[in-house]
Scaffold this active site. Structure first.
Site, PDB file in Angstrom:
ATOM      1  N   ASN A 208       0.921  -1.208  -0.032  1.00  0.00           N
ATOM      2  CA  ASN A 208      -0.060   0.054  -0.218  1.00  0.00           C
ATOM      3  C   ASN A 208       0.845   1.338  -0.037  1.00  0.00           C
ATOM      4  O   ASN A 208       2.043   1.131  -0.037  1.00  0.00           O
ATOM      5  CB  ASN A 208      -1.092  -0.032   1.172  1.00  0.00           C
ATOM      6  CG  ASN A 208      -0.258   0.014   2.558  1.00  0.00           C
ATOM      7  OD1 ASN A 208       0.278   1.180   2.888  1.00  0.00           O
ATOM      8  ND2 ASN A 208      -0.441  -1.084   3.210  1.00  0.00           N
ATOM      9  N   LYS A 287       8.783 -17.074 -10.352  1.00  0.00           N
ATOM     10  CA  LYS A 287       7.781 -15.901 -10.800  1.00  0.00           C
ATOM     11  C   LYS A 287       6.511 -16.361 -11.636  1.00  0.00           C
ATOM     12  O   LYS A 287       6.939 -17.305 -12.584  1.00  0.00           O
ATOM     13  CB  LYS A 287       8.934 -15.017 -11.957  1.00  0.00           C
ATOM     14  CG  LYS A 287       8.135 -13.735 -12.213  1.00  0.00           C
ATOM     15  CD  LYS A 287       9.315 -12.942 -12.834  1.00  0.00           C
ATOM     16  CE  LYS A 287       8.513 -11.798 -13.646  1.00  0.00           C
ATOM     17  NZ  LYS A 287       8.949 -11.630 -14.852  1.00  0.00           N
ATOM     18  N   ASP A 304      -4.519  -9.700  13.248  1.00  0.00           N
ATOM     19  CA  ASP A 304      -4.825  -8.229  13.591  1.00  0.00           C
ATOM     20  C   ASP A 304      -3.775  -7.811  14.682  1.00  0.00           C
ATOM     21  O   ASP A 304      -4.320  -8.154  15.686  1.00  0.00           O
ATOM     22  CB  ASP A 304      -6.307  -7.997  13.861  1.00  0.00           C
ATOM     23  CG  ASP A 304      -6.720  -6.448  13.895  1.00  0.00           C
ATOM     24  OD1 ASP A 304      -5.769  -5.835  14.352  1.00  0.00           O
ATOM     25  OD2 ASP A 304      -7.606  -5.897  13.286  1.00  0.00           O
ATOM     26  N   PHE A 322      -4.721   3.511  14.563  1.00  0.00           N
ATOM     27  CA  PHE A 322      -5.066   4.757  13.345  1.00  0.00           C
ATOM     28  C   PHE A 322      -6.173   4.062  12.577  1.00  0.00           C
ATOM     29  O   PHE A 322      -6.107   2.846  12.167  1.00  0.00           O
ATOM     30  CB  PHE A 322      -3.685   4.956  12.780  1.00  0.00           C
ATOM     31  CG  PHE A 322      -2.837   5.996  13.307  1.00  0.00           C
ATOM     32  CD1 PHE A 322      -2.414   5.772  14.657  1.00  0.00           C
ATOM     33  CD2 PHE A 322      -2.763   7.196  12.786  1.00  0.00           C
ATOM     34  CE1 PHE A 322      -1.542   6.729  15.405  1.00  0.00           C
ATOM     35  CE2 PHE A 322      -1.870   8.107  13.576  1.00  0.00           C
ATOM     36  CZ  PHE A 322      -1.521   7.912  14.818  1.00  0.00           C
TER      37      PHE A 322
HETATM   38  O1  C5P Z   1      -9.193  -2.397  10.873  1.00  0.00           O
HETATM   39  P1  C5P Z   1      -8.239  -1.590  10.226  1.00  0.00           P
HETATM   40  O2  C5P Z   1      -7.315  -2.194   9.522  1.00  0.00           O
HETATM   41  O3  C5P Z   1      -8.676  -0.269   9.597  1.00  0.00           O
HETATM   42  O4  C5P Z   1      -7.437  -1.070  11.256  1.00  0.00           O
HETATM   43  C1  C5P Z   1      -6.389  -0.243  11.306  1.00  0.00           C
HETATM   44  C2  C5P Z   1      -5.484  -0.253  12.492  1.00  0.00           C
HETATM   45  O5  C5P Z   1      -5.448  -1.464  12.870  1.00  0.00           O
HETATM   46  C3  C5P Z   1      -4.123   0.429  12.409  1.00  0.00           C
HETATM   47  O6  C5P Z   1      -3.901   0.985  13.714  1.00  0.00           O
HETATM   48  C4  C5P Z   1      -3.426  -0.593  11.842  1.00  0.00           C
HETATM   49  O7  C5P Z   1      -2.202  -0.397  12.413  1.00  0.00           O
HETATM   50  C5  C5P Z   1      -3.998  -1.779  12.823  1.00  0.00           C
HETATM   51  N1  C5P Z   1      -3.975  -3.013  12.132  1.00  0.00           N
HETATM   52  C6  C5P Z   1      -3.097  -4.048  12.676  1.00  0.00           C
HETATM   53  N2  C5P Z   1      -2.884  -5.423  12.258  1.00  0.00           N
HETATM   54  C7  C5P Z   1      -3.704  -5.586  10.985  1.00  0.00           C
HETATM   55  C8  C5P Z   1      -4.594  -4.601  10.292  1.00  0.00           C
HETATM   56  C9  C5P Z   1      -4.653  -3.413  11.172  1.00  0.00           C
HETATM   57  O8  C5P Z   1      -2.586  -3.830  13.704  1.00  0.00           O
HETATM   58  N3  C5P Z   1      -3.685  -6.621  10.509  1.00  0.00           N
END
Ligand code: C5P
Length: 399
Positions: A208, A287, A304, A322
């Site tokens: 991203n 590849k 997460d 965030f």
């Molecule tokens: O749910 P979302 O991805 O929008 O949440 C964003 C927040 O969750 C950010 O603080 C990001 O660093 C954290 N995040 C995380 N692990 C993930 C996805 C998001 O820590 N797999």
């Protein structure tokens, strides 16, 4: 004792009678160990001569945004970068109004926009002007922009009246600059920053647009507030801020592992990274070749990190996330705050020219009971404003 050793202080003088105290201020700043350069507005030059400030600072005074000769020497961007501290003293009501609204039509106002230095504003004006609604509103706005007010003090005024509105004395200004509050001294924070790269094959990945600048700015602001900072960074092209311990990772799973290894005993976790929610279910050994027709990717969810930290048995006292959203900011942020059991969430709109890979950002911050709007500004002062919110949040938890 020198409290400002090795600091570069840029002094902005605006057109008030208290300008007559600025040669003394320059002397005191230099006595405290600072290198000082001076910028004057046209109004300031009606009260005091640039030659005086040149003599006491040891450098030519900067006065004109469109001065080709000055730009060929230390130009305005270079001057903005040079400064560690930008002190505006005296700051007139007019100067304060201009700063509050982001003017860029003279050198000082432009420097304020172009610098990532801490900005200090020492108001000086008649007591009735100081108490007026527009001045108070503008000062409040300066504070939400991360600028720090110095005074004003009370006492007799040049206009013959007595009341609040006097510029702080040079000694008091120097003392305020040298006095760095370190509310997080003795506390450790884990911060994530940047994107993650999820490999598809040996040369391709899903990623991203995150540059990592917001996370690095948060790490730097926490370190400046006295914290020990562990920064777990995705692939970014940034230098490590002073006082920060950095661990580089590539994928969400690597980031998860490195964060979990550091979470025990931490006071705070600040998840700024734009972590990939999904990764390809397998990484091709070679590849992937082009072939006729469509190519379907199968994605599986990543852990997460933020939610896992918030549910951890060794959960830090402060967990902040965030939220980058393309619409319905407040509802999405509040929902995430509750769902992931966070203490704070900082939300911003993202899209073309917004937030990601930009130098500036604006944030809406939510706790279960509070809401702060931080207007668009460079990421360094924005991060310092976030740290102040973290301090408030910890204080309200009794921590
Ligand atoms: O749910 P979302 O991805 O929008 O949440 C964003 C927040 O969750 C950010 O603080 C990001 O660093 C954290 N995040 C995380 N692990 C993930 C996805 C998001 O820590 N797999």
């Amino acid at each position: 004792m020198t409290t400002l050793a090795d600091k570069n202080v840029l002094l902005g003088v605006t057109g008030g009678i208290a300008a007559y105290k600025t040669p003394e201020l320059v002397r005191r700043l230099r006595d405290a160990g600072a290198s000082v350069r001076v910028v004057m507005t046209p109004g300031a030059q009606a009260f005091i001569s640039p030659l005086t400030l040149q003599a006491v600072s040891g450098h030519r005074v900067h006065a004109d945004l469109l001065d080709a000769e000055a730009e060929a020497g230390m130009g305005h961007i270079e001057l903005a970068r040079w400064a560690d501290e930008l002190v505006i003293a005296p700051a007139t009501a007019h100067a304060i109004a201009r700063l509050a609204h982001g003017f860029a039509d003279d050198l000082l106002a432009t420097l304020v926009l172009a610098t990532e230095a801490r900005i200090w504003v020492a108001p000086a004006m008649n007591r009735v002007m100081w108490a007026s609604r527009p001045v108070l509103d503008n000062c409040q706005r300066l504070q939400t922009l991360g600028m720090r007010l110095l005074g004003p003090a009370s006492g007799s005024q040049a206009c013959g009246e007595v009341g609040e509105g006097r510029m702080l004395e040079p000694d008091e200004i120097v003392a305020a600059l040298g006095d760095h509050p370190r509310p997080f001294l003795g506390h450790r924070f884990v911060v994530t920053a940047g994107p993650t790269h999820e490999a598809l094959d040996p040369v391709r990945f899903l990623g991203n647009r995150s540059s990592g600048r917001m996370g690095f700015a948060v790490a730097e602001a926490l370190a400046a507030a006295g914290a020990d900072v562990d920064l777990v960074a995705g692939p970014v092209n940034l230098t490590t801020p002073p006082g920060v311990t950095r661990c580089d990772v590539l994928t969400a799973r690597d980031m998860h592992r490195e964060v979990m290894a550091r979470i025990e005993g931490a006071t705070g976790f600040i998840g700024v990274a734009a972590v990939a929610d999904y990764r390809p279910d397998s990484v091709a050994e070679h590849k992937i070749k082009k072939s006729e027709g469509e190519l379907a990717l199968r994605l599986v969810p990543n852990p997460d990190i933020l939610a896992d930290v918030a549910r951890h048995s060794a959960r830090p006292a402060l967990v902040m996330g965030f939220a980058a959203e393309t619409r319905d900011l407040a509802n999405a942020a509040r929902d995430k705050l509750a769902r992931k059991q966070l203490d704070l969430i900082a939300a911003n709109l993202v899209g073309e020219g917004l937030a990601f890979d930009c130098a500036d950002n604006a944030l809406e911050v939510f706790s279960a009971t509070g809401h702060w709007s931080l207007p668009e500004q460079p990421k360094a002062p924005l991060a310092r404003a976030l740290v102040e919110i973290m301090v408030d949040c910890m204080a309200s938890k009794g921590g």
